[in-house]
Design a protein around this motif. Structure first.
Motif, PDB file in Angstrom:
ATOM      1  N   ARG A 194      42.548  19.040  30.041  1.00  0.00           N
ATOM      2  CA  ARG A 194      42.625  20.497  30.122  1.00  0.00           C
ATOM      3  C   ARG A 194      43.946  20.884  30.626  1.00  0.00           C
ATOM      4  N   ASP A 195      44.414  20.362  31.841  1.00  0.00           N
ATOM      5  CA  ASP A 195      45.727  20.884  32.342  1.00  0.00           C
ATOM      6  C   ASP A 195      46.888  20.740  31.478  1.00  0.00           C
ATOM      7  N   SER A 196      46.803  19.497  30.671  1.00  0.00           N
ATOM      8  CA  SER A 196      47.853  19.159  29.628  1.00  0.00           C
ATOM      9  C   SER A 196      47.780  20.254  28.568  1.00  0.00           C
ATOM     10  N   LEU A 197      46.471  20.473  28.093  1.00  0.00           N
ATOM     11  CA  LEU A 197      46.378  21.467  27.048  1.00  0.00           C
ATOM     12  C   LEU A 197      47.043  22.809  27.634  1.00  0.00           C
ATOM     13  N   ILE A 198      46.554  23.343  28.616  1.00  0.00           N
ATOM     14  CA  ILE A 198      47.077  24.544  29.104  1.00  0.00           C
ATOM     15  C   ILE A 198      48.600  24.569  29.208  1.00  0.00           C
ATOM     16  N   SER A 199      49.168  23.640  29.616  1.00  0.00           N
ATOM     17  CA  SER A 199      50.563  23.712  29.648  1.00  0.00           C
ATOM     18  C   SER A 199      51.238  23.630  28.256  1.00  0.00           C
ATOM     19  N   LEU A 200      50.651  22.980  27.327  1.00  0.00           N
ATOM     20  CA  LEU A 200      51.055  22.983  25.707  1.00  0.00           C
ATOM     21  C   LEU A 200      50.869  24.262  25.327  1.00  0.00           C
ATOM     22  N   GLN A 201      49.877  24.943  25.664  1.00  0.00           N
ATOM     23  CA  GLN A 201      49.408  26.181  25.095  1.00  0.00           C
ATOM     24  C   GLN A 201      50.727  27.146  25.499  1.00  0.00           C
ATOM     25  N   ARG A 202      51.069  27.177  26.854  1.00  0.00           N
ATOM     26  CA  ARG A 202      52.025  28.026  27.254  1.00  0.00           C
ATOM     27  C   ARG A 202      53.421  27.718  26.471  1.00  0.00           C
ATOM     28  N   LEU A 203      53.443  26.263  26.295  1.00  0.00           N
ATOM     29  CA  LEU A 203      55.028  25.805  25.731  1.00  0.00           C
ATOM     30  C   LEU A 203      54.830  26.476  24.285  1.00  0.00           C
ATOM     31  N   ALA A 204      53.547  26.179  23.561  1.00  0.00           N
ATOM     32  CA  ALA A 204      53.673  26.968  22.211  1.00  0.00           C
ATOM     33  C   ALA A 204      53.976  28.242  21.964  1.00  0.00           C
ATOM     34  N   GLY A 205      53.580  29.203  23.032  1.00  0.00           N
ATOM     35  CA  GLY A 205      53.765  30.212  23.071  1.00  0.00           C
ATOM     36  C   GLY A 205      55.387  30.879  23.119  1.00  0.00           C
ATOM     37  N   PHE A 206      55.665  29.899  24.064  1.00  0.00           N
ATOM     38  CA  PHE A 206      57.486  30.062  24.148  1.00  0.00           C
ATOM     39  C   PHE A 206      58.236  29.696  23.001  1.00  0.00           C
ATOM     40  N   LEU A 207      57.666  28.475  22.410  1.00  0.00           N
ATOM     41  CA  LEU A 207      58.441  27.949  21.196  1.00  0.00           C
ATOM     42  C   LEU A 207      58.298  29.020  20.137  1.00  0.00           C
ATOM     43  N   ALA A 208      57.218  29.713  20.047  1.00  0.00           N
ATOM     44  CA  ALA A 208      57.044  30.731  18.985  1.00  0.00           C
ATOM     45  C   ALA A 208      58.236  31.927  19.187  1.00  0.00           C
ATOM     46  N   HIS A 209      58.287  32.252  20.490  1.00  0.00           N
ATOM     47  CA  HIS A 209      58.956  33.113  20.717  1.00  0.00           C
ATOM     48  C   HIS A 209      60.645  32.873  20.353  1.00  0.00           C
ATOM     49  N   ALA A 210      61.010  31.442  20.733  1.00  0.00           N
ATOM     50  CA  ALA A 210      62.205  30.820  20.538  1.00  0.00           C
ATOM     51  C   ALA A 210      62.396  30.715  18.836  1.00  0.00           C
ATOM     52  N   SER A 211      61.457  30.770  18.182  1.00  0.00           N
ATOM     53  CA  SER A 211      61.611  30.735  16.893  1.00  0.00           C
ATOM     54  C   SER A 211      62.226  31.852  16.269  1.00  0.00           C
ATOM     55  N   THR A 212      61.621  32.828  16.471  1.00  0.00           N
ATOM     56  CA  THR A 212      62.107  34.121  16.137  1.00  0.00           C
ATOM     57  C   THR A 212      63.685  34.475  16.563  1.00  0.00           C
ATOM     58  N   GLN A 213      64.031  34.004  17.922  1.00  0.00           N
ATOM     59  CA  GLN A 213      65.343  34.024  18.292  1.00  0.00           C
ATOM     60  C   GLN A 213      66.330  33.181  17.625  1.00  0.00           C
ATOM     61  N   THR A 214      65.782  31.993  17.289  1.00  0.00           N
ATOM     62  CA  THR A 214      66.879  31.077  16.607  1.00  0.00           C
ATOM     63  C   THR A 214      66.705  31.129  15.116  1.00  0.00           C
ATOM     64  N   LYS A 215      65.869  32.080  14.562  1.00  0.00           N
ATOM     65  CA  LYS A 215      65.790  31.997  13.109  1.00  0.00           C
ATOM     66  C   LYS A 215      65.377  31.072  12.407  1.00  0.00           C
ATOM     67  N   MET A 216      64.264  30.341  13.029  1.00  0.00           N
ATOM     68  CA  MET A 216      63.560  28.973  12.410  1.00  0.00           C
ATOM     69  C   MET A 216      63.151  29.386  11.050  1.00  0.00           C
ATOM     70  N   SER A 217      63.023  28.345  10.264  1.00  0.00           N
ATOM     71  CA  SER A 217      62.290  28.415   8.761  1.00  0.00           C
ATOM     72  C   SER A 217      61.060  28.996   8.911  1.00  0.00           C
TER      73      SER A 217
END
Length: 324
Positions: A194-217
């Motif tokens: 559960r601790d691992s999944l919580i950290s991955l959940q935060r990482l996925a949210g940050f990555l979603a923001h980065a995808s818009t900044q770096t104009k991923m496909s």
């Protein structure tokens, strides 16, 4: 140790010399890197590789941040999950342009299976962002497998708790001890996942923001959203599993309490049953000169009969009331 990968026919292929293939390398995996290896990567990419102490910091700002144009993301991942005592340690993913750098100090299984699969099958991992998403998907799949195995083990523990058990007290005590140990191990495993999944959940949210900044496909952003939903559903399942484990712990403690109460009940009933015979024996054991039955020929069998009858009557009464 430095592991470098290049793209060859839409597949990842490991290379031995990082510097000779520096232009083609798309993924660098640092496993317990030395200071010299960290310096090599920092000189090559112009970024600061986080130290182990920095990776272990719990602040969100220390785990998810942007520096020198690179996106740093740290998650807690389990290793040695075949055992019930997994090794939890942080792993940092650095997305620097079209390259991915991972920094870790343990061996999560996904870091073994994903490169082997990407080397044999064209998975579309041709740049740092697609490799990162593919690696995260492999990690989430591994966590799902761990939760499924833990769920089956919890079901087996549940059956052991509520099914008929041995009639021998010493055997039941050993069984309850093993059950408590098993429940404790599963709770540790579920909490770690559960601790691992919580950290991955935060990482996925940050990555979603980065995808818009770096104009991923568009396809990459869709995969990130799917990854976020998968992590969220697994986190909910891990929470449910922890609640079930807590219920089984309470149930086991309740069963132990029932066992103890049954033992105390036996002693209490035995004390009540033998109290009247003790009273009769005490009466005829008094040292008075005048006792009516003292010279009576049938005095002894009469006293024995009184004691037996005074023991049978309470026993019969308890059985009639359903107390035994």
């Amino acid at each position: 140790m430095i592991k470098a990968f290049i793209v060859d026919n839409d597949r990842l292929r490991p290379v031995d010399d990082l510097l000779q293939n520096s232009d083609a390398v798309v993924w660098v995996d640092l496993l317990s890197p030395t200071k010299e290896e960290e310096t090599t990567i920092e000189t090559w990419l112009g970024i600061a590789v986080p130290t182990r102490e920095e990776m272990e910091e719990i602040e969100i700002s220390s785990r998810l941040y942007v520096e020198d144009g690179a996106y740093f993301m740290t998650a807690i991942l389990p290793a040695q999950t075949e055992l019930d005592d997994p090794l939890m340690s942080p792993v940092t993913f650095v997305l620097a342009g079209s390259r991915l750098i991972t920094v870790r100090y343990h061996e999560p299984k996904a870091f073994k299976t994903f490169p082997l699969r990407a080397e044999k099958v064209a998975t579309g991992c041709t740049s740092g962002d697609t490799i990162l998403i593919g690696l995260l998907e492999a990690i989430v799949d591994r966590l799902a497998d761990i939760l499924e195995r833990a769920g089956r083990d919890v079901e087996a523990i549940s059956r052991d708790i509520f099914e008929a058990r041995s009639t021998k007290v010493s055997k039941r005590n050993r069984d309850f001890q093993e059950l408590l140990k098993g429940i404790g191990r599963k709770e540790d495993l579920a909490s770690s996942v559960r601790d691992s999944l919580i950290s991955l959940q935060r990482l996925a949210g940050f990555l979603a923001h980065a995808s818009t900044q770096t104009k991923m496909s568009k396809d990459t952003r869709a995969r990130i959203k799917t990854l976020s939903r998968d992590v969220l559903s697994l986190a909910d399942h891990a929470t449910f599993l922890s609640q079930k484990i807590s219920f089984l712990l309470d149930a086991t403690l309740g069963m132990i309490s029932i066992e103890q109460n049954a033992i105390i009940k036996i002693f209490s009933v035995a004390a009540v049953i033998f109290l009247p015979p003790t009273l009769v024996a005490s009466t005829y054991g008094m040292n008075f000169d005048i006792i009516p039955e003292l010279k009576w020929h049938f005095g002894y069998p009469f006293a024995i009969g009184m004691m037996v009858l005074s023991a049978i009557l309470p026993f019969w009464y308890f059985r009639r009331r359903g107390w035994l």
